[in-house]
Scaffold this motif. Structure first.
Motif, PDB file in Angstrom:
ATOM      1  N   ARG A  31       0.861  -1.186   0.000  1.00 24.59           N
ATOM      2  CA  ARG A  31       0.000   0.000   0.000  1.00 24.59           C
ATOM      3  C   ARG A  31       0.891   1.228   0.000  1.00 24.59           C
ATOM      4  N   ALA A  32       0.746   2.032  -1.055  1.00 26.61           N
ATOM      5  CA  ALA A  32       1.512   3.272  -1.193  1.00 26.61           C
ATOM      6  C   ALA A  32       0.686   4.395  -0.589  1.00 26.61           C
ATOM      7  N   ASN A  33       0.745   4.501   0.721  1.00 23.81           N
ATOM      8  CA  ASN A  33      -0.029   5.483   1.458  1.00 23.81           C
ATOM      9  C   ASN A  33       0.318   6.896   0.977  1.00 23.81           C
ATOM     10  N   PRO A  34      -0.671   7.708   0.623  1.00 23.12           N
ATOM     11  CA  PRO A  34      -0.394   9.074   0.155  1.00 23.12           C
ATOM     12  C   PRO A  34       0.457   9.901   1.117  1.00 23.12           C
ATOM     13  N   ALA A  35       0.350   9.646   2.418  1.00 28.49           N
ATOM     14  CA  ALA A  35       1.171  10.391   3.381  1.00 28.49           C
ATOM     15  C   ALA A  35       2.657  10.109   3.166  1.00 28.49           C
ATOM     16  N   VAL A  36       2.995   8.871   2.827  1.00 26.97           N
ATOM     17  CA  VAL A  36       4.395   8.539   2.560  1.00 26.97           C
ATOM     18  C   VAL A  36       4.846   9.196   1.258  1.00 26.97           C
ATOM     19  N   LEU A  37       3.984   9.206   0.256  1.00 28.03           N
ATOM     20  CA  LEU A  37       4.335   9.878  -1.003  1.00 28.03           C
ATOM     21  C   LEU A  37       4.624  11.348  -0.758  1.00 28.03           C
ATOM     22  N   ASP A  38       3.845  11.975   0.116  1.00 28.90           N
ATOM     23  CA  ASP A  38       4.098  13.377   0.473  1.00 28.90           C
ATOM     24  C   ASP A  38       5.457  13.533   1.136  1.00 28.90           C
ATOM     25  N   ARG A  39       5.783  12.626   2.056  1.00 24.84           N
ATOM     26  CA  ARG A  39       7.091  12.697   2.737  1.00 24.84           C
ATOM     27  C   ARG A  39       8.233  12.499   1.758  1.00 24.84           C
ATOM     28  N   LEU A  40       7.996  11.681   0.723  1.00 30.02           N
ATOM     29  CA  LEU A  40       9.025  11.439  -0.291  1.00 30.02           C
ATOM     30  C   LEU A  40       9.043  12.539  -1.347  1.00 30.02           C
ATOM     31  N   ARG A  41       8.033  13.401  -1.306  1.00 28.68           N
ATOM     32  CA  ARG A  41       7.879  14.505  -2.270  1.00 28.68           C
ATOM     33  C   ARG A  41       7.767  13.988  -3.702  1.00 28.68           C
ATOM     34  N   VAL A  42       6.911  12.978  -3.875  1.00 24.20           N
ATOM     35  CA  VAL A  42       6.637  12.437  -5.206  1.00 24.20           C
ATOM     36  C   VAL A  42       5.128  12.446  -5.431  1.00 24.20           C
ATOM     37  N   SER A  43       4.758  12.426  -6.680  1.00 23.50           N
ATOM     38  CA  SER A  43       3.336  12.421  -7.021  1.00 23.50           C
ATOM     39  C   SER A  43       2.809  10.995  -7.083  1.00 23.50           C
ATOM     40  N   GLU A  44       1.500  10.877  -7.128  1.00 26.38           N
ATOM     41  CA  GLU A  44       0.885   9.565  -7.248  1.00 26.38           C
ATOM     42  C   GLU A  44       1.305   8.877  -8.540  1.00 26.38           C
ATOM     43  N   ALA A  45       1.704   9.652  -9.551  1.00 21.01           N
ATOM     44  CA  ALA A  45       2.161   9.073 -10.812  1.00 21.01           C
ATOM     45  C   ALA A  45       3.435   8.243 -10.614  1.00 21.01           C
ATOM     46  N   ASP A  46       4.164   8.510  -9.545  1.00 19.78           N
ATOM     47  CA  ASP A  46       5.410   7.786  -9.256  1.00 19.78           C
ATOM     48  C   ASP A  46       5.222   6.635  -8.270  1.00 19.78           C
ATOM     49  N   GLU A  47       3.975   6.315  -7.935  1.00 18.76           N
ATOM     50  CA  GLU A  47       3.727   5.266  -6.939  1.00 18.76           C
ATOM     51  C   GLU A  47       4.397   3.944  -7.281  1.00 18.76           C
ATOM     52  N   ARG A  48       4.267   3.517  -8.523  1.00 17.92           N
ATOM     53  CA  ARG A  48       4.852   2.226  -8.915  1.00 17.92           C
ATOM     54  C   ARG A  48       6.367   2.222  -8.674  1.00 17.92           C
ATOM     55  N   ARG A  49       7.036   3.307  -9.018  1.00 19.57           N
ATOM     56  CA  ARG A  49       8.487   3.412  -8.769  1.00 19.57           C
ATOM     57  C   ARG A  49       8.789   3.357  -7.283  1.00 19.57           C
ATOM     58  N   VAL A  50       7.964   4.034  -6.485  1.00 15.49           N
ATOM     59  CA  VAL A  50       8.158   4.036  -5.037  1.00 15.49           C
ATOM     60  C   VAL A  50       8.021   2.613  -4.497  1.00 15.49           C
ATOM     61  N   VAL A  51       7.009   1.894  -4.953  1.00 16.09           N
ATOM     62  CA  VAL A  51       6.814   0.518  -4.493  1.00 16.09           C
ATOM     63  C   VAL A  51       7.982  -0.352  -4.923  1.00 16.09           C
ATOM     64  N   ARG A  52       8.399  -0.245  -6.183  1.00  9.64           N
ATOM     65  CA  ARG A  52       9.524  -1.053  -6.684  1.00  9.64           C
ATOM     66  C   ARG A  52      10.792  -0.790  -5.861  1.00  9.64           C
ATOM     67  N   GLU A  53      11.099   0.469  -5.621  1.00 13.72           N
ATOM     68  CA  GLU A  53      12.295   0.801  -4.833  1.00 13.72           C
ATOM     69  C   GLU A  53      12.137   0.374  -3.377  1.00 13.72           C
ATOM     70  N   SER A  54      10.919   0.412  -2.872  1.00 14.98           N
ATOM     71  CA  SER A  54      10.668  -0.023  -1.486  1.00 14.98           C
ATOM     72  C   SER A  54      10.899  -1.525  -1.349  1.00 14.98           C
ATOM     73  N   VAL A  55      10.466  -2.287  -2.350  1.00 10.76           N
ATOM     74  CA  VAL A  55      10.707  -3.738  -2.330  1.00 10.76           C
ATOM     75  C   VAL A  55      12.206  -4.006  -2.358  1.00 10.76           C
ATOM     76  N   ALA A  56      12.923  -3.311  -3.221  1.00 12.96           N
ATOM     77  CA  ALA A  56      14.374  -3.490  -3.297  1.00 12.96           C
ATOM     78  C   ALA A  56      15.034  -3.114  -1.968  1.00 12.96           C
ATOM     79  N   TYR A  57      14.584  -2.012  -1.378  1.00 13.05           N
ATOM     80  CA  TYR A  57      15.097  -1.567  -0.086  1.00 13.05           C
ATOM     81  C   TYR A  57      14.892  -2.652   0.972  1.00 13.05           C
TER      82      TYR A  57
END
Length: 94
Positions: A31-57
């Motif tokens: 779950r790509a919680n919008p609050a985390v996207l805000d903390r990362l300063r990325v848009s919802e359009a980047d959610e998939r990238r955030v999830v992919r990098e989070s899995v790698a992390y």
């Protein structure tokens, strides 16, 4: 061990992640919680990238077979002090 990740959108900030590893495939929902996207300063359009990098992390810190069936990125940010900074660095580099 070399892992490969497949990230599939399920809508409403939810993603199905399939992680291939030497023993097979495991699945987890992220779950790509919008609050985390805000903390990362990325848009919802980047959610998939955030999830992919989070899995790698997470895979760098534990075996993918040990990932829970449901992972909320807000919980990851709370559990790992360096998560937001590290993800921000990774997203800027890619």
């Amino acid at each position: 061990m070399s892992e490969q990740f497949q990230v599939e959108s399920m809508g409403d900030h939810d993603y199905l992640v399939r992680a291939r590893h030497s023993d097979g495939v495991v699945e987890s929902r992220f779950r790509a919680n919008p609050a985390v996207l805000d903390r990362l300063r990325v848009s919802e359009a980047d959610e998939r990238r955030v999830v992919r990098e989070s899995v790698a992390y997470l895979a760098e810190r534990q075996s993918v077979v040990d990932l829970p069936q449901m992972v909320d990125l807000e919980d990851v940010a709370a559990a790992y002090d360096d998560y937001v900074d590290e993800l921000s660095r990774r997203l800027a580099a890619s």
